[in-house]
Design a protein around this motif. Structure first.
Motif, PDB file in Angstrom:
ATOM      1  N   ILE A  25       0.843  -1.202   0.000  1.00 54.68           N
ATOM      2  CA  ILE A  25       0.000   0.000   0.000  1.00 54.68           C
ATOM      3  C   ILE A  25       0.878   1.252   0.000  1.00 54.68           C
ATOM      4  CG2 ILE A  25      -1.765   1.260   1.276  1.00 54.68           C
ATOM      5  CD1 ILE A  25      -2.496  -1.548   2.533  1.00 54.68           C
ATOM      6  N   LYS A  60      -8.453   6.569  -0.200  1.00 52.93           N
ATOM      7  CA  LYS A  60      -8.786   5.152  -0.105  1.00 52.93           C
ATOM      8  C   LYS A  60      -7.551   4.372   0.370  1.00 52.93           C
ATOM      9  CE  LYS A  60     -10.869   1.480  -2.911  1.00 52.93           C
ATOM     10  NZ  LYS A  60      -9.696   0.641  -3.175  1.00 52.93           N
ATOM     11  N   LEU A  61      -6.427   4.659  -0.243  1.00 49.11           N
ATOM     12  CA  LEU A  61      -5.198   3.953   0.121  1.00 49.11           C
ATOM     13  C   LEU A  61      -4.795   4.246   1.560  1.00 49.11           C
ATOM     14  CD1 LEU A  61      -3.096   4.434  -3.143  1.00 49.11           C
ATOM     15  CD2 LEU A  61      -3.731   2.229  -2.140  1.00 49.11           C
ATOM     16  N   SER A  97      -6.784   4.918   4.032  1.00 53.71           N
ATOM     17  CA  SER A  97      -7.580   4.160   5.004  1.00 53.71           C
ATOM     18  C   SER A  97      -7.236   2.671   4.943  1.00 53.71           C
ATOM     19  CB  SER A  97      -9.079   4.424   4.851  1.00 53.71           C
ATOM     20  OG  SER A  97      -9.487   4.139   3.560  1.00 53.71           O
ATOM     21  N   GLU A  98      -6.856   2.207   3.758  1.00 55.92           N
ATOM     22  CA  GLU A  98      -6.367   0.818   3.666  1.00 55.92           C
ATOM     23  C   GLU A  98      -5.094   0.651   4.493  1.00 55.92           C
ATOM     24  OE1 GLU A  98      -5.730  -0.723  -0.314  1.00 55.92           O
ATOM     25  OE2 GLU A  98      -7.714  -0.027  -0.930  1.00 55.92           O
ATOM     26  N   ARG A  99      -4.237   1.680   4.415  1.00 54.84           N
ATOM     27  CA  ARG A  99      -2.989   1.631   5.158  1.00 54.84           C
ATOM     28  C   ARG A  99      -3.276   1.579   6.657  1.00 54.84           C
ATOM     29  NH1 ARG A  99       1.030   4.146   7.906  1.00 54.84           N
ATOM     30  NH2 ARG A  99       3.131   4.170   7.004  1.00 54.84           N
ATOM     31  N   ALA A 121      -4.342  -1.717   7.580  1.00 54.09           N
ATOM     32  CA  ALA A 121      -3.254  -2.697   7.476  1.00 54.09           C
ATOM     33  C   ALA A 121      -2.278  -2.614   8.639  1.00 54.09           C
ATOM     34  CB  ALA A 121      -2.509  -2.508   6.154  1.00 54.09           C
TER      35      ALA A 121
END
Ligand SMILES: [Zn+2]
Length: 245
Positions: A14, A159-160, A162-164, A167
């Protein structure tokens, strides 16, 4: 791969995407900064020329005053010439008069030189001003492009991010700090794979910097679920299963 290192590895996937997007935006911002610097340099060039012009103008004004006061004196000398009582007085006044006239024509020449130089400086200033205008309109375009790139990327970045965030769950905070630190130095690449560099001998290298890694480090990576750093580039090492064989 241990669970923690695997989680870091996901994070890295990510992180690299975020860094890629960010790099694209930063590149466009740097173009703007470079142009701003060019404009500032041109503006300071103009300031210098203006200062130069000012001092030449001052000198020309001073010399013009000098010419004027000499003119007055010359008029007086001419009168004295007419009222000279004898030949001796006449010729002494005449000498003085001629000296003043000669001086004045030299000074007038100097004034003309200064005025010519000032004209030249004015031309240079006008040229630079045109250059500044051109740079400024290019800057507007660059700024627009930077803003568009940023707007376009913002959804994807959010988006990335919040993915991070998701994660990082389960990873010890100090490890995340370390990861973030290394990632920021290496365009998001906080981790590096261990490469086997010799088919028969137990020789390994860091994929990030190509420098050798000791067997002890490799064993630590394989046996423990903790961050082992490359001694040279500081990236967190991980092993693909093939390395173990
Ligand atoms: Zn390395």
């Amino acid at each position: 791969m241990g669970a923690t290192i695997e989680a870091l590895h996901n994070l890295q996937e990510i992180e690299i995407q975020i860094a890629d997007i960010q790099r694209g935006i930063d590149r466009k911002k740097r173009v703007c900064e470079k142009r701003e610097k060019t404009i500032a340099d041109l503006e300071s060039k103009i300031e210098k020329l203006e200062r130069d012009k000012h001092s030449k103008q001052k000198e020309a004004d001073r010399l013009q005053l000098e010419v004027r006061s000499h003119d007055d004196h010359i008029t007086k000398l001419r009168e004295s010439l007419n009222t000279a009582k004898n030949q001796k007085e006449y010729s002494s006044v005449l000498t003085e008069l001629n000296t003043f006239k000669a001086d004045n024509s030299k000074t007038e020449e100097q004034v003309l030189n200064y005025l010519g130089e000032i004209d030249e400086l004015n031309k240079q200033v006008a040229d630079i001003q045109n250059e500044i205008e051109a740079e400024k309109s290019k800057l507007v375009e660059n700024e627009q492009a930077a803003k568009e790139a940023e707007d376009k990327a913002s959804n994807r970045l959010n988006k990335l991010r919040s993915e991070r965030e998701a994660a990082t769950e389960g990873i010890p905070p100090e490890l995340i700090d370390m990861f973030t630190r290394v990632a920021s130095k290496n365009d998001g690449e906080a981790m590096a794979m261990i490469m086997r560099t010799h088919p028969r001998r137990q020789e390994y290298a860091c994929e990030g910097c190509n420098m050798a890694i000791t067997i002890e480090q490799v064993n630590n990576v394989l046996s423990r679920d903790e961050a082992v750093l490359c001694n040279v580039c500081g990236r967190i090492l991980y092993a693909e299963t093939a390395t173990a064989s």
